[in-house]
Design a protein around this motif. Structure first.
Motif, PDB file in Angstrom:
ATOM      1  N   ASP A 272      -5.991 -10.884  -4.197  1.00  0.00           N
ATOM      2  CA  ASP A 272      -7.033  -9.894  -4.246  1.00  0.00           C
ATOM      3  C   ASP A 272      -7.465  -9.631  -2.680  1.00  0.00           C
ATOM      4  OD1 ASP A 272      -7.003  -8.874  -6.858  1.00  0.00           O
ATOM      5  OD2 ASP A 272      -8.597 -10.711  -7.269  1.00  0.00           O
ATOM      6  N   ILE A 273      -7.540 -10.987  -2.105  1.00  0.00           N
ATOM      7  CA  ILE A 273      -7.804 -11.134  -0.659  1.00  0.00           C
ATOM      8  C   ILE A 273      -6.895 -10.587   0.308  1.00  0.00           C
ATOM      9  CG2 ILE A 273      -8.344 -12.799   1.202  1.00  0.00           C
ATOM     10  CD1 ILE A 273      -9.472 -14.654  -1.001  1.00  0.00           C
ATOM     11  N   ILE A 274      -5.419 -10.869  -0.192  1.00  0.00           N
ATOM     12  CA  ILE A 274      -4.443 -10.228   0.777  1.00  0.00           C
ATOM     13  C   ILE A 274      -4.502  -8.830   0.639  1.00  0.00           C
ATOM     14  CG2 ILE A 274      -1.817 -10.362   1.316  1.00  0.00           C
ATOM     15  CD1 ILE A 274      -3.386 -12.667   2.468  1.00  0.00           C
ATOM     16  N   SER A 275      -4.558  -8.163  -0.514  1.00  0.00           N
ATOM     17  CA  SER A 275      -4.703  -6.605  -0.708  1.00  0.00           C
ATOM     18  C   SER A 275      -5.831  -6.083  -0.005  1.00  0.00           C
ATOM     19  CB  SER A 275      -4.896  -6.452  -2.128  1.00  0.00           C
ATOM     20  OG  SER A 275      -3.649  -6.856  -2.858  1.00  0.00           O
ATOM     21  N   ALA A 276      -6.859  -6.761  -0.141  1.00  0.00           N
ATOM     22  CA  ALA A 276      -8.034  -6.190   0.526  1.00  0.00           C
ATOM     23  C   ALA A 276      -7.835  -6.241   2.152  1.00  0.00           C
ATOM     24  CB  ALA A 276      -9.487  -6.802   0.090  1.00  0.00           C
ATOM     25  N   TRP A 277      -7.315  -7.435   2.792  1.00  0.00           N
ATOM     26  CA  TRP A 277      -7.083  -7.580   4.198  1.00  0.00           C
ATOM     27  C   TRP A 277      -6.112  -6.302   4.587  1.00  0.00           C
ATOM     28  CZ3 TRP A 277      -8.512 -10.807   7.920  1.00  0.00           C
ATOM     29  CH2 TRP A 277      -7.450 -10.577   9.231  1.00  0.00           C
ATOM     30  N   ASN A 278      -5.055  -6.121   3.695  1.00  0.00           N
ATOM     31  CA  ASN A 278      -4.153  -4.992   3.937  1.00  0.00           C
ATOM     32  C   ASN A 278      -4.674  -3.873   4.073  1.00  0.00           C
ATOM     33  OD1 ASN A 278      -1.947  -6.817   4.609  1.00  0.00           O
ATOM     34  ND2 ASN A 278      -1.294  -7.067   2.383  1.00  0.00           N
ATOM     35  N   ARG A 279      -5.292  -3.328   2.970  1.00  0.00           N
ATOM     36  CA  ARG A 279      -6.111  -1.973   3.050  1.00  0.00           C
ATOM     37  C   ARG A 279      -7.170  -1.715   4.110  1.00  0.00           C
ATOM     38  NH1 ARG A 279      -6.772  -3.746  -2.395  1.00  0.00           N
ATOM     39  NH2 ARG A 279      -9.070  -4.043  -1.882  1.00  0.00           N
ATOM     40  N   HIS A 280      -7.765  -2.930   4.586  1.00  0.00           N
ATOM     41  CA  HIS A 280      -8.920  -2.780   5.496  1.00  0.00           C
ATOM     42  C   HIS A 280      -8.426  -2.751   6.914  1.00  0.00           C
ATOM     43  CE1 HIS A 280     -12.864  -3.275   7.436  1.00  0.00           C
ATOM     44  NE2 HIS A 280     -12.417  -4.157   8.103  1.00  0.00           N
ATOM     45  N   PHE A 281      -7.583  -3.794   7.315  1.00  0.00           N
ATOM     46  CA  PHE A 281      -6.899  -3.823   8.571  1.00  0.00           C
ATOM     47  C   PHE A 281      -5.690  -3.083   8.909  1.00  0.00           C
ATOM     48  CE2 PHE A 281      -9.521  -7.466   8.217  1.00  0.00           C
ATOM     49  CZ  PHE A 281     -10.409  -7.763   9.092  1.00  0.00           C
ATOM     50  N   ARG A 282      -4.921  -2.962   8.056  1.00  0.00           N
ATOM     51  CA  ARG A 282      -3.764  -1.971   8.428  1.00  0.00           C
ATOM     52  C   ARG A 282      -4.009  -0.579   8.300  1.00  0.00           C
ATOM     53  NH1 ARG A 282      -1.270  -6.944   6.404  1.00  0.00           N
ATOM     54  NH2 ARG A 282      -0.828  -8.010   8.514  1.00  0.00           N
ATOM     55  N   SER A 283      -5.310  -0.140   7.493  1.00  0.00           N
ATOM     56  CA  SER A 283      -5.340   1.270   7.136  1.00  0.00           C
ATOM     57  C   SER A 283      -6.169   1.803   8.398  1.00  0.00           C
ATOM     58  CB  SER A 283      -6.182   1.652   6.145  1.00  0.00           C
ATOM     59  OG  SER A 283      -7.606   1.111   6.296  1.00  0.00           O
ATOM     60  N   GLY A 284      -6.593   0.837   9.288  1.00  0.00           N
ATOM     61  CA  GLY A 284      -7.469   1.284  10.603  1.00  0.00           C
ATOM     62  C   GLY A 284      -8.809   1.560  10.185  1.00  0.00           C
ATOM     63  N   SER A 285      -9.318   1.132   9.163  1.00  0.00           N
ATOM     64  CA  SER A 285     -10.656   1.650   8.696  1.00  0.00           C
ATOM     65  C   SER A 285     -11.769   0.653   9.387  1.00  0.00           C
ATOM     66  CB  SER A 285     -10.803   1.351   7.260  1.00  0.00           C
ATOM     67  OG  SER A 285     -10.642   0.103   6.814  1.00  0.00           O
ATOM     68  N   TYR A 286     -11.476  -0.161  10.344  1.00  0.00           N
ATOM     69  CA  TYR A 286     -12.328  -1.191  10.855  1.00  0.00           C
ATOM     70  C   TYR A 286     -12.656  -0.508  12.061  1.00  0.00           C
ATOM     71  CZ  TYR A 286      -8.128  -2.597  13.493  1.00  0.00           C
ATOM     72  OH  TYR A 286      -6.994  -2.575  13.911  1.00  0.00           O
TER      73      TYR A 286
END
Length: 82
Positions: A68-82
């Motif tokens: 769950d942590i890695i999935s959330a990391w990828n969604r947040h940081f690799r999607s450019g949503s930060y």
């Protein structure tokens, strides 16, 4: 921005946006704050005031929620949503 990934046993597990690229998770509780690397292995990066017992408990929770942590990391940081 610091999105919460999950809360359990009085700990909040979250990311800080615009931080290092290496996957990691921050953990805060009433007693302290820690940072754990997720790769290449789960390990303590920094610890401020969590006891050795708490660090073990936190590490176990991270292992249980690793996917769950890695999935959330990828969604947040690799999607450019930060």
């Amino acid at each position: 921005m610091s999105p919460t990934v999950f809360r359990e046993k009085g700990y909040r597990f979250f990311f800080f946006s615009r931080e290092e690229e290496r996957p990691h998770i921050h953990v805060v509780s009433a007693n302290g704050e820690s940072k754990f690397w997720m790769e290449p292995a789960i390990e303590v990066a920094k610890n401020y005031f969590h006891s050795a017992k708490q660090v073990k408990e936190i590490e176990q929770l991270i292992r249980e929620h690793q996917h769950d942590i890695i999935s959330a990391w990828n969604r947040h940081f690799r999607s450019g949503s930060y």
